[in-house]
Enzyme design. Sequence first.
Site, mmCIF file in Angstrom:
data_model
loop_
_atom_site.group_PDB
_atom_site.id
_atom_site.type_symbol
_atom_site.label_atom_id
_atom_site.label_comp_id
_atom_site.label_asym_id
_atom_site.label_seq_id
_atom_site.Cartn_x
_atom_site.Cartn_y
_atom_site.Cartn_z
ATOM 1 N NE ARG A 73 -2.795 0.397 3.427
ATOM 2 C CZ ARG A 73 -2.207 0.942 4.511
ATOM 3 N NH1 ARG A 73 -1.809 2.197 4.486
ATOM 4 N NH2 ARG A 73 -2.041 0.234 5.608
ATOM 5 C CE1 TYR A 127 -15.074 12.454 -16.533
ATOM 6 C CE2 TYR A 127 -13.971 12.440 -14.411
ATOM 7 C CZ TYR A 127 -14.816 11.846 -15.331
ATOM 8 O OH TYR A 127 -15.399 10.647 -15.035
ATOM 9 C CG ASP A 203 -6.760 16.574 -15.756
ATOM 10 O OD1 ASP A 203 -6.162 15.999 -16.683
ATOM 11 O OD2 ASP A 203 -7.758 16.088 -15.180
ATOM 12 C CE LYS A 228 -10.623 9.136 -19.776
ATOM 13 N NZ LYS A 228 -10.653 8.827 -18.347
HETATM 14 C C1 PLP Z 1 -9.595 15.251 -18.061
HETATM 15 C C2 PLP Z 1 -9.901 14.108 -17.143
HETATM 16 N N1 PLP Z 1 -9.381 14.097 -15.912
HETATM 17 C C3 PLP Z 1 -9.651 13.099 -15.043
HETATM 18 C C4 PLP Z 1 -10.493 12.060 -15.378
HETATM 19 C C5 PLP Z 1 -10.779 10.967 -14.385
HETATM 20 O O1 PLP Z 1 -9.997 9.855 -14.673
HETATM 21 P P1 PLP Z 1 -10.383 8.336 -14.304
HETATM 22 O O2 PLP Z 1 -11.626 7.983 -15.047
HETATM 23 O O3 PLP Z 1 -9.170 7.557 -14.711
HETATM 24 O O4 PLP Z 1 -10.611 8.292 -12.836
HETATM 25 C C6 PLP Z 1 -11.054 12.024 -16.661
HETATM 26 C C7 PLP Z 1 -11.962 10.919 -17.032
HETATM 27 O O5 PLP Z 1 -12.585 10.926 -18.068
HETATM 28 C C8 PLP Z 1 -10.747 13.079 -17.566
HETATM 29 O O6 PLP Z 1 -11.284 13.112 -18.790
#
Ligand code: PLP
Length: 419
Positions: A73, A127, A203, A228
């Site tokens: 962990r 998101y 991000d 992604k």
């Molecule tokens: C820009 C962005 N950040 C964060 C996330 C969240 O990621 P996860 O689905 O891997 O938790 C997403 C998910 O679509 C995203 O498009």
Amino acid sequence: MKQTKPSYRVRPETAVLTSGFDPQLSVGAARPPVYRSSTYVFHSPEAAERAFETVLGRAPASSDGGADLIYARLNHPNAQIAEDHLVPLERGADAAAVFNSGMAAIVTVLLGFLERGGSMVYTRPLYGGTQHLIHQIIEPLGFVAHAVPAGDNRAMRAAVEQAESLQLILIETPANPTLTMSDIRFAADCCAARDPRPVLAVDNTLLGPTFQHPLLHGADLVIYSATKFLGGFSDLLAGAVLARDPRLIQHLRGMRALLGNILQADESWILDSRLSTVALRMNRQSKNAQRIAERLARHPKIRRVLYPSLFEDADQIRIRDAQAEFPGSLLSIEIDGGKAAAFDFLRNLRIGRNAVSLGGVETLVSHPRTTTHSELSAEELDAAGISDSLVRISVGTEHWSDLLNDFTNALAAADRGRE
Ligand SMILES: Cc1ncc(COP(=O)(O)O)c(C=O)c1O
């Protein structure tokens, strides 16, 4: 893992295949094994004591830079290998931490850098899950979160100047799903004007690590949904955070150990195996998307294509040219006829799949207002420009002309259905 670096500087494509894993430590295996152990045997009680002293920050790390292994962990070899391979891909980065999803990475950053009484500024849209996290967990905990429209430098400056006890700025650029870009350098300069300086987190899921390098523009942290492009095949959930300053990552690793959201060994191995092809995939996907976006922009049924190479706003063009090397493979289209036309388009696709997520080798198409961003209020959706007629397309590695045919056929079929 002990580093085996060539004696001269190599480029990211080389480093991702040559650094960070020493086959001699794993019976000569050319590919890293999966270390599925949840716990690690100490060679003496003194070594156990020292490992705990190190992990609690009371003693320096061992001379090879690696923390002694204690319990999975906290850390494990496959997470370390993936982290060592992520670092050369992110320009300006010196350390990385992997998490079991992008959301896990984001929540760890928010909880890790917000302290009692603190506030944050974030660009909108984010998101949908991230925005929901801010509303459902961060604000109810008592943190103040100020939203500023993506790409609006004046609003960013005002929010940063006025926010009390500002500790964190979170930018998503380009924003999902409108592709609006926010100015990383400007936000970094706003941070620098405050004392104490807030942490700037970007991000970078949509354009990184290949096309956009936030750490070179003054960001402190780069966050990924590694589900992604980094994962690349829509078969893995993962997240990552990178920084120039290893102390920031060390702090996040401490949070990660407490939250229990480290990426597990098998998933770390899968993620690691995808990293050497991320630039190949992203380049192909971006070329595909640009060809498709520029042709769809001329289609009579499409009101607007949201895509970086098609920006018309002078400020958006300036930001794009300053921080994005290629436009990437996410585009959004606004279809004439609102939600009904958007749904008909989705129903008539034969190659693109109607699914959320993005960045995989297969083309995925979705309707953000009723899916990924449906947790937002109608007011927030409208303010962010996520309309009923907006469809998001994540372009994969298929042949671009097959995809273009699929989209134009789906538009025509949707039209016939409504005649
Ligand atoms: C820009 C962005 N950040 C964060 C996330 C969240 O990621 P996860 O689905 O891997 O938790 C997403 C998910 O679509 C995203 O498009």
